[in-house]
Motif scaffolding. Structure first.
Motif, PDB file in Angstrom:
ATOM      1  N   GLY A   1      -4.575   1.758 -16.563  1.00 14.14           N
ATOM      2  CA  GLY A   1      -3.819   1.778 -15.380  1.00 14.14           C
ATOM      3  C   GLY A   1      -5.020   1.137 -14.271  1.00 14.14           C
ATOM      4  O   GLY A   1      -4.536   0.470 -13.560  1.00 14.14           O
ATOM      5  N   ILE A   2      -6.047   1.768 -14.445  1.00 13.20           N
ATOM      6  CA  ILE A   2      -7.433   0.858 -13.795  1.00 13.20           C
ATOM      7  C   ILE A   2      -7.401  -0.439 -13.760  1.00 13.20           C
ATOM      8  O   ILE A   2      -7.354  -1.071 -12.846  1.00 13.20           O
ATOM      9  CB  ILE A   2      -8.727   1.701 -13.772  1.00 13.20           C
ATOM     10  N   VAL A   3      -7.032  -1.201 -15.042  1.00  7.03           N
ATOM     11  CA  VAL A   3      -7.289  -2.333 -15.071  1.00  7.03           C
ATOM     12  C   VAL A   3      -6.141  -2.920 -14.227  1.00  7.03           C
ATOM     13  O   VAL A   3      -6.087  -3.968 -13.744  1.00  7.03           O
ATOM     14  CB  VAL A   3      -7.281  -2.715 -16.616  1.00  7.03           C
ATOM     15  N   PHE A   4      -4.956  -2.575 -14.465  1.00  3.77           N
ATOM     16  CA  PHE A   4      -3.702  -2.908 -13.935  1.00  3.77           C
ATOM     17  C   PHE A   4      -3.811  -2.948 -12.533  1.00  3.77           C
ATOM     18  O   PHE A   4      -3.404  -3.853 -11.762  1.00  3.77           O
ATOM     19  CB  PHE A   4      -2.398  -1.907 -14.356  1.00  3.77           C
ATOM     20  N   VAL A   5      -4.400  -1.889 -11.856  1.00  2.00           N
ATOM     21  CA  VAL A   5      -4.726  -1.658 -10.463  1.00  2.00           C
ATOM     22  C   VAL A   5      -5.689  -3.030  -9.955  1.00  2.00           C
ATOM     23  O   VAL A   5      -5.482  -3.786  -8.889  1.00  2.00           O
ATOM     24  CB  VAL A   5      -4.964  -0.396  -9.899  1.00  2.00           C
ATOM     25  N   LYS A   6      -6.641  -2.983 -10.563  1.00  2.91           N
ATOM     26  CA  LYS A   6      -7.838  -3.851 -10.125  1.00  2.91           C
ATOM     27  C   LYS A   6      -7.174  -5.375 -10.538  1.00  2.91           C
ATOM     28  O   LYS A   6      -7.738  -6.335  -9.822  1.00  2.91           O
ATOM     29  CB  LYS A   6      -9.010  -3.677 -11.115  1.00  2.91           C
ATOM     30  N   ALA A   7      -6.386  -5.593 -11.492  1.00  2.00           N
ATOM     31  CA  ALA A   7      -6.014  -7.083 -11.665  1.00  2.00           C
ATOM     32  C   ALA A   7      -4.738  -7.358 -10.777  1.00  2.00           C
ATOM     33  O   ALA A   7      -3.990  -8.495 -11.067  1.00  2.00           O
ATOM     34  CB  ALA A   7      -5.688  -7.181 -13.323  1.00  2.00           C
ATOM     35  N   GLU A   8      -4.353  -6.482 -10.155  1.00  2.00           N
ATOM     36  CA  GLU A   8      -3.221  -6.529  -8.992  1.00  2.00           C
ATOM     37  C   GLU A   8      -1.975  -6.670  -9.772  1.00  2.00           C
ATOM     38  O   GLU A   8      -0.948  -7.357  -9.344  1.00  2.00           O
ATOM     39  CB  GLU A   8      -3.404  -7.544  -8.118  1.00  2.00           C
ATOM     40  N   ILE A   9      -1.891  -6.269 -11.137  1.00  2.99           N
ATOM     41  CA  ILE A   9      -0.294  -6.367 -11.843  1.00  2.99           C
ATOM     42  C   ILE A   9       0.353  -5.550 -11.288  1.00  2.99           C
ATOM     43  O   ILE A   9       1.782  -5.730 -11.361  1.00  2.99           O
ATOM     44  CB  ILE A   9      -0.556  -5.898 -13.202  1.00  2.99           C
ATOM     45  N   ILE A  10       0.049  -4.394 -10.563  1.00  2.00           N
ATOM     46  CA  ILE A  10       0.927  -3.471 -10.124  1.00  2.00           C
ATOM     47  C   ILE A  10       1.489  -3.659  -8.546  1.00  2.00           C
ATOM     48  O   ILE A  10       2.368  -3.095  -7.779  1.00  2.00           O
ATOM     49  CB  ILE A  10       0.543  -1.978  -9.996  1.00  2.00           C
ATOM     50  N   SER A  11       1.036  -4.752  -7.819  1.00  2.00           N
ATOM     51  CA  SER A  11       1.111  -5.524  -6.757  1.00  2.00           C
ATOM     52  C   SER A  11       2.605  -5.737  -6.468  1.00  2.00           C
ATOM     53  O   SER A  11       2.952  -6.799  -7.136  1.00  2.00           O
ATOM     54  CB  SER A  11       0.118  -6.298  -6.194  1.00  2.00           C
ATOM     55  N   TRP A  12       3.469  -5.218  -5.614  1.00  5.35           N
ATOM     56  CA  TRP A  12       4.709  -5.671  -5.420  1.00  5.35           C
ATOM     57  C   TRP A  12       4.679  -7.211  -4.865  1.00  5.35           C
ATOM     58  O   TRP A  12       5.515  -7.910  -5.279  1.00  5.35           O
ATOM     59  CB  TRP A  12       5.415  -4.782  -4.124  1.00  5.35           C
ATOM     60  N   PHE A  13       3.716  -7.507  -4.190  1.00  5.35           N
ATOM     61  CA  PHE A  13       3.619  -9.040  -3.702  1.00  5.35           C
ATOM     62  C   PHE A  13       3.331  -9.843  -4.703  1.00  5.35           C
ATOM     63  O   PHE A  13       3.833 -11.045  -4.610  1.00  5.35           O
ATOM     64  CB  PHE A  13       2.393  -9.101  -2.538  1.00  5.35           C
ATOM     65  N   ARG A  14       2.590  -9.420  -5.641  1.00  2.38           N
ATOM     66  CA  ARG A  14       2.358 -10.315  -6.813  1.00  2.38           C
ATOM     67  C   ARG A  14       3.497 -10.615  -7.639  1.00  2.38           C
ATOM     68  O   ARG A  14       3.687 -11.813  -8.158  1.00  2.38           O
ATOM     69  CB  ARG A  14       1.223  -9.811  -7.775  1.00  2.38           C
ATOM     70  N   ILE A  15       4.231  -9.328  -7.918  1.00 10.36           N
ATOM     71  CA  ILE A  15       5.407  -9.484  -8.764  1.00 10.36           C
ATOM     72  C   ILE A  15       6.391 -10.490  -8.081  1.00 10.36           C
ATOM     73  O   ILE A  15       7.300 -11.334  -8.614  1.00 10.36           O
ATOM     74  CB  ILE A  15       6.052  -7.921  -9.178  1.00 10.36           C
ATOM     75  N   GLN A  16       6.779 -10.284  -6.592  1.00  5.57           N
ATOM     76  CA  GLN A  16       7.529 -11.098  -5.971  1.00  5.57           C
ATOM     77  C   GLN A  16       7.152 -12.570  -5.965  1.00  5.57           C
ATOM     78  O   GLN A  16       7.973 -13.382  -5.805  1.00  5.57           O
ATOM     79  CB  GLN A  16       7.557 -10.918  -4.550  1.00  5.57           C
TER      80      GLN A  16
ATOM     81  N   PHE B   1       8.655 -13.929  -9.022  1.00  2.44           N
ATOM     82  CA  PHE B   1      10.131 -14.223  -9.147  1.00  2.44           C
ATOM     83  C   PHE B   1      10.367 -15.339  -8.160  1.00  2.44           C
ATOM     84  O   PHE B   1      11.321 -16.129  -8.399  1.00  2.44           O
ATOM     85  CB  PHE B   1      10.686 -13.061  -8.922  1.00  2.44           C
ATOM     86  N   ARG B   2       9.333 -15.659  -7.169  1.00  2.00           N
ATOM     87  CA  ARG B   2       9.759 -16.810  -6.387  1.00  2.00           C
ATOM     88  C   ARG B   2       9.029 -18.041  -6.750  1.00  2.00           C
ATOM     89  O   ARG B   2       8.969 -19.121  -5.905  1.00  2.00           O
ATOM     90  CB  ARG B   2       9.228 -16.321  -5.117  1.00  2.00           C
ATOM     91  N   LEU B   3       8.396 -18.050  -7.983  1.00  2.00           N
ATOM     92  CA  LEU B   3       7.653 -19.004  -8.586  1.00  2.00           C
ATOM     93  C   LEU B   3       6.584 -19.580  -7.500  1.00  2.00           C
ATOM     94  O   LEU B   3       6.213 -21.027  -7.415  1.00  2.00           O
ATOM     95  CB  LEU B   3       8.565 -20.304  -8.824  1.00  2.00           C
TER      96      LEU B   3
END
Length: 164
Positions: free
Chosen positions: A42-57, A60-62
């Protein structure tokens, strides 16, 4: 699904397609290692910004390669790991054989993947990062978590009626 006939009563039993064949039972104390690994993950996910809504968007917006790089790396590591486990007959820490059954394709996977991707794009969360997002204080994600649980329950309830 398997059926058993006990005292003239047919009992339907749902069997996981990828069963856990672990023989040795683990104590509650020995399961602490999974809590530790999950926390570090979980800490790795947070630090790598994998959980960031903005990164996920962005994904999906390429607009960014970040998430594609993470997912692609995970797929490559997974492929190599499975091949090494199969080739060298690697055992578990308890010395048990790892069994990886072959998978068959069905059209329901297409529908499920589309629904999963749509939910991921709308909410900015998939099952992996959900707990890290909640743990990071994004409490609105509890609605997404409750929806994921409800969706899993609905699938289980209607599994026999769905196209497989």
């Amino acid at each position: 699904m398997t059926k058993a006939n006990i005292d003239n009563t047919v009992i339907e039993e749902f069997v996981c397609e990828a069963p856990n064949n672990q023989v040795k039972k683990e104590s509650l104390a020995s399961n602490i290692k999974y809590l530790i690994v999950g926390t570090v993950f979980g800490i790795v996910f947070v630090k790598a910004e994998i959980i960031s809504w903005f990164r996920i968007q962005e994904m999906f917006r390429l607009q960014s390669f970040h998430m594609y790089g993470v997912i692609g790396t995970a797929v490559v590591v997974g492929l190599i790991s499975v091949q090494l486990i199969k080739r060298f007959n690697i055992k578990t820490l308890a010395g048990e054989t790892v069994s990886i059954p072959d998978k068959t394709f069905n059209k329901g996977q297409i529908y499920g993947g589309l629904i999963f991707g749509l939910g991921w794009a709308i909410t900015g969360a998939c099952p992996g990062p959900l707990f890290a997002q909640i743990g990071s204080g994004f409490l609105a994600i509890t609605v997404t978590f409750a929806s994921a649980v409800a969706g899993t329950w609905l699938y289980g309830a209607f599994k026999n009626k769905l196209p497989h």
